[in-house]
Design a protein around this motif. Structure first.
Motif, mmCIF file in Angstrom:
data_model
loop_
_atom_site.group_PDB
_atom_site.id
_atom_site.type_symbol
_atom_site.label_atom_id
_atom_site.label_comp_id
_atom_site.label_asym_id
_atom_site.label_seq_id
_atom_site.Cartn_x
_atom_site.Cartn_y
_atom_site.Cartn_z
ATOM 1 N N LYS A 260 -19.973 4.570 -2.126
ATOM 2 C CA LYS A 260 -18.677 4.445 -2.801
ATOM 3 C C LYS A 260 -18.008 5.822 -2.865
ATOM 4 C CE LYS A 260 -16.581 3.461 -7.332
ATOM 5 N NZ LYS A 260 -16.779 2.844 -8.661
ATOM 6 N N ILE A 261 -16.786 5.865 -2.364
ATOM 7 C CA ILE A 261 -16.025 7.110 -2.372
ATOM 8 C C ILE A 261 -14.697 6.866 -3.087
ATOM 9 C CG2 ILE A 261 -14.871 8.851 -0.912
ATOM 10 C CD1 ILE A 261 -17.091 7.662 1.250
ATOM 11 N N ILE A 262 -14.402 7.700 -4.057
ATOM 12 C CA ILE A 262 -13.145 7.517 -4.785
ATOM 13 C C ILE A 262 -12.117 8.584 -4.395
ATOM 14 C CG2 ILE A 262 -14.147 6.298 -6.755
ATOM 15 C CD1 ILE A 262 -14.058 8.991 -8.300
ATOM 16 N N LEU A 263 -10.867 8.154 -4.315
ATOM 17 C CA LEU A 263 -9.743 9.072 -4.101
ATOM 18 C C LEU A 263 -9.008 9.206 -5.421
ATOM 19 C CD1 LEU A 263 -9.010 7.422 -0.810
ATOM 20 C CD2 LEU A 263 -8.317 9.811 -0.993
ATOM 21 N N THR A 264 -8.942 10.424 -5.909
ATOM 22 C CA THR A 264 -8.274 10.596 -7.193
ATOM 23 C C THR A 264 -7.408 11.859 -7.172
ATOM 24 O OG1 THR A 264 -8.629 10.663 -9.591
ATOM 25 C CG2 THR A 264 -10.279 11.764 -8.246
ATOM 26 N N GLY A 265 -6.608 12.016 -8.194
ATOM 27 C CA GLY A 265 -5.644 13.126 -8.257
ATOM 28 C C GLY A 265 -4.329 12.623 -8.828
ATOM 29 N N SER A 266 -3.400 13.546 -9.040
ATOM 30 C CA SER A 266 -2.134 13.186 -9.697
ATOM 31 C C SER A 266 -1.290 12.222 -8.868
ATOM 32 C CB SER A 266 -1.311 14.443 -9.974
ATOM 33 O OG SER A 266 -2.015 15.283 -10.848
ATOM 34 N N PHE A 267 -0.305 11.676 -9.535
ATOM 35 C CA PHE A 267 0.617 10.733 -8.900
ATOM 36 C C PHE A 267 1.431 11.423 -7.801
ATOM 37 C CE2 PHE A 267 4.907 8.856 -8.705
ATOM 38 C CZ PHE A 267 4.571 7.568 -8.321
ATOM 39 N N GLY A 268 1.528 10.770 -6.643
ATOM 40 C CA GLY A 268 2.392 11.244 -5.568
ATOM 41 C C GLY A 268 1.835 12.342 -4.675
ATOM 42 N N LYS B 277 -2.624 10.310 -1.945
ATOM 43 C CA LYS B 277 -3.920 9.608 -1.869
ATOM 44 C C LYS B 277 -3.817 8.358 -1.003
ATOM 45 C CE LYS B 277 -4.116 9.053 -6.345
ATOM 46 N NZ LYS B 277 -2.965 9.830 -6.842
ATOM 47 N N THR B 278 -2.826 7.520 -1.340
ATOM 48 C CA THR B 278 -2.665 6.271 -0.603
ATOM 49 C C THR B 278 -2.316 6.542 0.865
ATOM 50 O OG1 THR B 278 -1.996 5.154 -2.631
ATOM 51 C CG2 THR B 278 -1.447 4.050 -0.576
ATOM 52 N N SER B 279 -1.529 7.604 1.084
ATOM 53 C CA SER B 279 -1.172 7.956 2.460
ATOM 54 C C SER B 279 -2.401 8.387 3.255
ATOM 55 C CB SER B 279 -0.132 9.093 2.453
ATOM 56 O OG SER B 279 0.999 8.697 1.705
ATOM 57 N N LEU B 280 -3.292 9.158 2.630
ATOM 58 C CA LEU B 280 -4.524 9.586 3.305
ATOM 59 C C LEU B 280 -5.426 8.387 3.602
ATOM 60 C CD1 LEU B 280 -5.353 12.803 1.216
ATOM 61 C CD2 LEU B 280 -4.869 12.779 3.676
ATOM 62 N N PHE B 281 -5.516 7.537 2.639
ATOM 63 C CA PHE B 281 -6.313 6.314 2.729
ATOM 64 C C PHE B 281 -5.828 5.484 3.916
ATOM 65 C CE2 PHE B 281 -7.161 1.880 1.498
ATOM 66 C CZ PHE B 281 -8.369 1.905 0.819
ATOM 67 N N SER B 282 -4.493 5.293 3.974
ATOM 68 C CA SER B 282 -3.915 4.465 5.035
ATOM 69 C C SER B 282 -4.012 5.128 6.407
ATOM 70 C CB SER B 282 -2.448 4.162 4.739
ATOM 71 O OG SER B 282 -2.317 3.684 3.429
ATOM 72 N N ARG B 283 -3.994 6.442 6.403
ATOM 73 C CA ARG B 283 -4.175 7.186 7.656
ATOM 74 C C ARG B 283 -5.564 6.943 8.227
ATOM 75 N NH1 ARG B 283 -1.776 9.701 11.993
ATOM 76 N NH2 ARG B 283 0.295 10.262 11.278
ATOM 77 N N PHE B 284 -6.514 6.917 7.310
ATOM 78 C CA PHE B 284 -7.921 6.812 7.717
ATOM 79 C C PHE B 284 -8.299 5.365 8.033
ATOM 80 C CE2 PHE B 284 -12.538 6.694 6.371
ATOM 81 C CZ PHE B 284 -13.018 7.359 7.480
ATOM 82 N N ILE B 285 -7.816 4.458 7.226
ATOM 83 C CA ILE B 285 -8.166 3.045 7.402
ATOM 84 C C ILE B 285 -6.923 2.263 7.740
ATOM 85 C CG2 ILE B 285 -9.051 0.969 6.278
ATOM 86 C CD1 ILE B 285 -10.607 2.735 4.371
#
Ligand SMILES: Nc1nc2c(ncn2[C@@H]2O[C@H](COP(=O)(O)OP(=O)(O)O)[C@@H](O)[C@H]2O)c(=O)[nH]1
Ligand SMILES: [Mg+2]
Lengths: 275, 161
Positions: free
Chosen positions: B6-14, B17-25
Motif C-alpha cells: 500500500k502506497i499513499i500519496l499525500t500533501g497539500s491541495f493542488g 498528487k492526482t496528476s502524478l497518479f494519473s501519469r503513472f496509472i
C-alpha cells in the motif's frame, strides 16, 4: 294355692297372647328379616347406596382435609416412589408431544423448501426449546448445512486494504482494487460515525440492489462477503460463525507480511470452505 | 514472487498528487470517489528484480495532520509519497511537522518527499527551495511533462521489496 297361681298365669298368658298378638307377629317378621341376609340387603342397600353417592359427590368437603393431609405426608415420605410411578406416564406424554412437534416441523420444512433458512431456524428453535441444546452448539453442528448464496468472498488486510485471498463466482474486475476501495469506503463510513457516540461501531453491511456486502472484522483483517438475497440477523449470525470457523482454521490469515503464494493458498482454502 | 504494498500519496491541495497518479496509472476508475470520500485506490503492477510488485496506490485528498482525513487512510501504508508544489511555499512550509507526523503513525513506512511542477521553475529556484527544507527532498517531478514520474514510483518499489 298352686292351682290358683297356675290358673292366674294361664289367664295372664291368654291375655298377653290376645294383647301382644300383633307385636309378636311383627317381632317374628323382624327377626326373620334380620336372620335373612337377602331380606336385610334389599332393605339396607338403598340406604348405603344413598350414603355412598352422597360421599362421592361431596368427598372433598367431607374428607378432603384428612385425605390431602395424608397424601401430602405420603408424597413427602415417598417422593421417589411417586416419581417412578409418574415418570413413565410423563415420558409417554413428552414423547407424544415431541412426535407431534416433529410432525409439524416436518410439514413446516416441506412447506418452506423455498425458504431454506426459515425452516432451519425453526428447527434450531425447536431443538433448543425441547432439548435445551444451546443454539451455539446447534449452529456449530449445522455449519455445513447452512449455505448462503455467496457470490464472492474476500479476505482483506485491515489497514492496508491489501487482498489476502478471494473466492469469486462473478467476473467483477480487479479484486485488489476492490479490496482497497472497499477498505477506504469502510474507513470513511466508520470515520463519519466515529463521533456519533456509537462507539466501536464498524460498518457491517453495504447494500446495492439485490447485492449485499457483509463485512466482518477480525484482528488484522476483515472478511467481505458479496451475497445475493435477503438475510435476517440469525442468518447473518450463521454466516458470521462460518467465517469465525474459517478464521480459526487458517492461521495464515494472521500474517503481517504475506506473499502471492499465501494469497493463493488462502484463496484455495476459501474456495474449498465456501464453495 | 508476487508482493502487494500500500502506497499513499499525500500533501497539500493542488500540488499535483492526482496528476502524478494519473501519469503513472492509466485509470478508468471514476474520480467521483476522490471527491466524495476523499480517496481513490488504484493498482499498478511493476517488475522489480524477480518480483512482481502490485502497487496499491491511495490518492488521498486533504491536508496531512488534519482531522478531515480519516487516519485509517494512512494506516497500514508501506510507502508514503509526500508531494509539495515547488511554486507555492505554503505547500512546503509545514513539511517538517507533516513528515514527523507521518513517521509517527507509520514508523516502518518508506517515505519519498517529492517536489512537483518542476516544469514551471528554474533549476536555481529548485535548488533554493530544496536547501531551505528541514528534511531531504528525494526527487523533483513534473506531472505535466512526465519527467521523473516513472523513476519516482520505481525507486519506491525498489525500496519496498
Ligand atoms: N504545470 C504543471 N501543472 C501541474 C503539475 N501537476 C499538477 N498540475 C496542475 O495542478 C493542478 C492541481 O493538480 P492535482 O493533480 O489536481 O493536485 P492534487 O490536489 O494534489 O491532486 C491541476 O490544474 C494540474 O493540472 C505539473 O507537474 N506541472
Ligand atoms: Mg487530487
Amino acid at each position: 294355692m298352686m292351682d290358683h297361681q297356675d290358673n292366674v298365669n294361664q289367664q295372664l298368658a291368654i291375655i298377653r297372647d290376645i294383647l301382644l298378638h300383633g307385636d309378636r307377629e311383627e317381632i317374628k317378621k323382624i327377626k326373620g328379616i334380620i336372620d335373612s341376609r337377602v331380606e336385610m340387603e334389599t332393605r339396607i342397600q338403598p340406604i348405603i347406596d344413598e350414603n355412598i353417592s352422597h360421599i362421592k359427590k361431596n368427598f372433598p368437603e367431607v374428607f378432603g382435609k384428612e385425605v390431602s393431609l395424608e397424601v401430602e405426608k405420603k408424597i413427602l415420605l415417598s417422593n421417589d416412589l411417586i416419581l417412578t410411578a409418574i415418570s413413565p406416564l410423563m415420558g409417554k406424554m413428552i414423547k407424544r408431544y415431541i412426535t407431534i412437534q416433529f410432525q409439524e416441523l416436518k410439514e413446516s420444512i416441506d412447506r418452506s423448501v423455498k425458504n431454506n433458512f426459515s425452516a432451519k431456524r425453526y428447527y434450531h428453535l425447536l431443538l433448543s426449546r425441547v432439548f435445551g441444546i444451546k443454539s451455539s452448539e446447534i449452529i456449530l453442528s449445522e455449519l455445513d448445512a447452512f449455505k448462503p448464496d455467496i457470490k464472492d468472498i474476500f479476505v482483506i488486510q485491515r489497514n492496508s486494504g491489501l487482498l489476502m485471498g478471494s473466492y469469486s463466482t462473478t467476473e467483477m474486475g480487479d479484486s485488489g482494487i476492490f479490496g482497497g476501495m472497499l477498505t477506504a469506503i469502510k474507513s470513511f463510513g466508520e470515520d463519519v460515525f466515529k463521533n456519533s457516540g456509537d462507539d466501536g461501531h464498524e460498518l457491517e453491511m453495504i447494500e446495492y440492489n439485490s447485492f449485499k456486502i457483509f463485512m466482518q472484522s477480525h484482528h488484522n483483517y476483515y472478511f467481505a462477503v458479496v451475497l445475493k438475497g435477503t438475510y435476517n440477523s440469525s442468518e447473518k449470525d450463521k454466516l458470521s460463525n462460518q467465517l469465525i470457523a474459517f478464521a480459526e482454521k487458517e492461521k495464515k490469515l494472521n500474517l503481517k507480511d504475506f506473499t502471492g503464494d499465501d494469497v493463493k493458498y488462502i484463496s484455495d482454502q476459501l474456495g474449498k470452505f465456501f464453495a | 514472487m508476487d508482493i502487494s504494498k500500500k502506497i499513499i500519496l499525500t500533501g497539500s491541495f493542488g500540488v499535483g498528487k492526482t496528476s502524478l497518479f494519473s501519469r503513472f496509472i492509466y485509470s478508468d476508475f471514476d474520480d467521483r470517489y476522490l471527491t466524495t470520500i476523499g480517496v481513490k485506490v488504484d493498482k499498478k503492477t511493476i517488475d522489480i528484480k524477480e518480483h512482481k510488485l502490485n502497487m496499491m496506490l491511495w490518492d488521498i485528498a486533504g491536508e496531512v495532520a488534519q482531522d478531515k482525513v480519516p487516519l485509517s487512510y494512512f494506516l497500514g501504508a508501506h510507502g508514503i509519497i509526500y508531494v509539495f508544489d515547488l511554486t507555492r511555499p505554503m505547500t512546503y512550509n509545514n513539511i517538517g511537522t507533516d513528515i514527523e507526523y507521518l513517521k509517527d503513525i507509520l514508523p516502518e513506512g518508506v517515505v519519498k518527499v517529492v517536489g512537483n511542477k518542476k516544469d514551471l521553475v528554474t533549476p536555481e529556484h529548485i535548488e533554493k527551495v530544496i536547501s531551505s527544507l528541514p528534511i531531504m527532498c528525494d526527487i523533483t517531478t513534473s506531472a505535466k511533462t512526465g519527467e521523473n514520474v516513472e523513476d519516482l514510483f520505481k525507486s519506491m518499489g525498489e525500496n519496498l521489496v
